[in-house]
Enzyme design. Structure first.
Site, short mmCIF file in Angstrom:
data_model
loop_
_atom_site.label_atom_id
_atom_site.label_comp_id
_atom_site.label_asym_id
_atom_site.label_seq_id
_atom_site.Cartn_x
_atom_site.Cartn_y
_atom_site.Cartn_z
N ASN A 8 0.87 -1.18 0.00
CA ASN A 8 0.00 0.00 0.00
C ASN A 8 0.91 1.23 0.00
O ASN A 8 1.54 1.52 1.01
CB ASN A 8 -0.89 -0.04 1.26
CG ASN A 8 -1.66 1.24 1.48
OD1 ASN A 8 -1.75 2.08 0.59
ND2 ASN A 8 -2.21 1.39 2.68
N HIS A 91 -9.28 1.07 5.17
CA HIS A 91 -7.99 1.26 5.85
C HIS A 91 -8.19 2.22 7.01
O HIS A 91 -8.99 3.15 6.94
CB HIS A 91 -6.96 1.81 4.86
CG HIS A 91 -5.58 1.81 5.43
ND1 HIS A 91 -5.15 2.77 6.32
CD2 HIS A 91 -4.54 0.95 5.28
CE1 HIS A 91 -3.90 2.49 6.68
NE2 HIS A 91 -3.52 1.40 6.07
P1 PGA Z 1 3.20 0.19 7.54
O1 PGA Z 1 1.69 0.42 7.04
O2 PGA Z 1 3.69 -1.08 6.94
O3 PGA Z 1 3.94 1.41 7.05
O4 PGA Z 1 3.13 0.12 9.04
C1 PGA Z 1 0.81 -0.67 6.90
C2 PGA Z 1 -0.50 -0.22 6.35
O5 PGA Z 1 -1.01 0.84 6.76
O6 PGA Z 1 -1.08 -0.91 5.49
#
Ligand code: PGA
Length: 246
Positions: A8, A91
């Site tokens: 993402n 999300h």
């Molecule tokens: P991160 O984000 O791997 O930067 O902690 C995960 C996400 O929000 O999908």
């Protein structure tokens, strides 16, 4: 089940970042897990072209409606038209920044399913929830409210992302991850039957190449949703390799 390494990119990435996807495609011409990148909407079409057939692309959100007067939004059909096969819905940053409720998230997931996109439905507790001992209740309520009735193993992925672990470098213990994933699995099987044994459950929140092996060994963890460590092909490649080996 084919496991899933999902990236993402959030609000990161310009055209000059497309080299990361061509590097990833070159490094993993036929991965033995599914690989997905969800870039910002502005890059989706170009990234879909650059990714080739071994790497899927998707969007980070879609509107519940198919078209109309919704300035700034994109529909599931537009995601598909731009080459996307998946869309992330619910999300925690959308739930927080845009006040998205479980009902809104479910409507978006339904739009995705009716457009033949795979919905990645995100759930996760805050630190306050966890400290109050309410993690399983909060996550269970989100799963019940956000996952549509038409969910199957083929069209739906559930991502468990503790809000306090996203972008912080903090990760729950492996026991804590397993407890939540086992609980989500049990709830899905109770609602959808045996097919739900194959709904992919991703863990997300500060996943890196250095902690991926141990996280992928936890029961009912079928992959990861990765933010920061998905931006560079070299970092994300380490996570894909760990998932391939799990
Ligand atoms: P991160 O984000 O791997 O930067 O902690 C995960 C996400 O929000 O999908």
């Amino acid at each position: 089940m084919r496991k899933l390494a999902a990236g993402n990119w959030k609000m990161n990435g310009l055209g000059d970042g497309l080299g990361e996807i061509t590097a990833l495609a070159a490094a993993f011409p036929s991965p033995n897990c599914d690989v997905l990148i969800c870039p910002p909407a502005t890059l989706l079409s170009r990234m879909s072209d650059a990714a080739g057939s071994a790497i899927a692309t998707g969007a980070q959100d879609c509107h519940a409606k198919t078209s109309g007067a919704h300035t700034g939004d994109i529909s599931a059909q537009m995601v598909r038209d731009a080459g996307g096969a998946y869309v992330i819905v619910g999300h925690s940053e959308r739930r927080t920044d845009h006040d998205e409720t479980d009902a809104i998230v479910r409507a978006k997931a339904e739009a995705a399913l009716s457009t033949d996109l795979i919905a990645v439905v995100c759930v996760g507790e805050t630190l306050t929830d966890r400290e109050a001992g309410q993690t399983l209740d909060v996550v269970g309520t989100q799963v019940a409210g956000s996952v549509p009735d038409g969910a199957t193993a083929a069209n739906t992925v559930v991502a468990y992302e503790p809000v306090w672990a996203i972008g912080t470098g903090k990760v729950p213990t492996l026991e804590e991850i397993g407890e939540v994933h086992d609980d989500i699995r049990a709830r899905l099987v109770a609602r959808f039957g045996d097919d739900a044994k194959n709904i992919r459950l991703l863990y997300g929140g500060s996943v890196k190449a250095s902690n991926a092996n141990e996280i992928f060994a936890v029961s009912n963890v079928d992959g990861a949703l990765v933010g920061g460590a998905s931006l560079k092909a070299s970092d994300f490649g380490g996570i894909i390799t760990a998932l391939e080996a799990s």
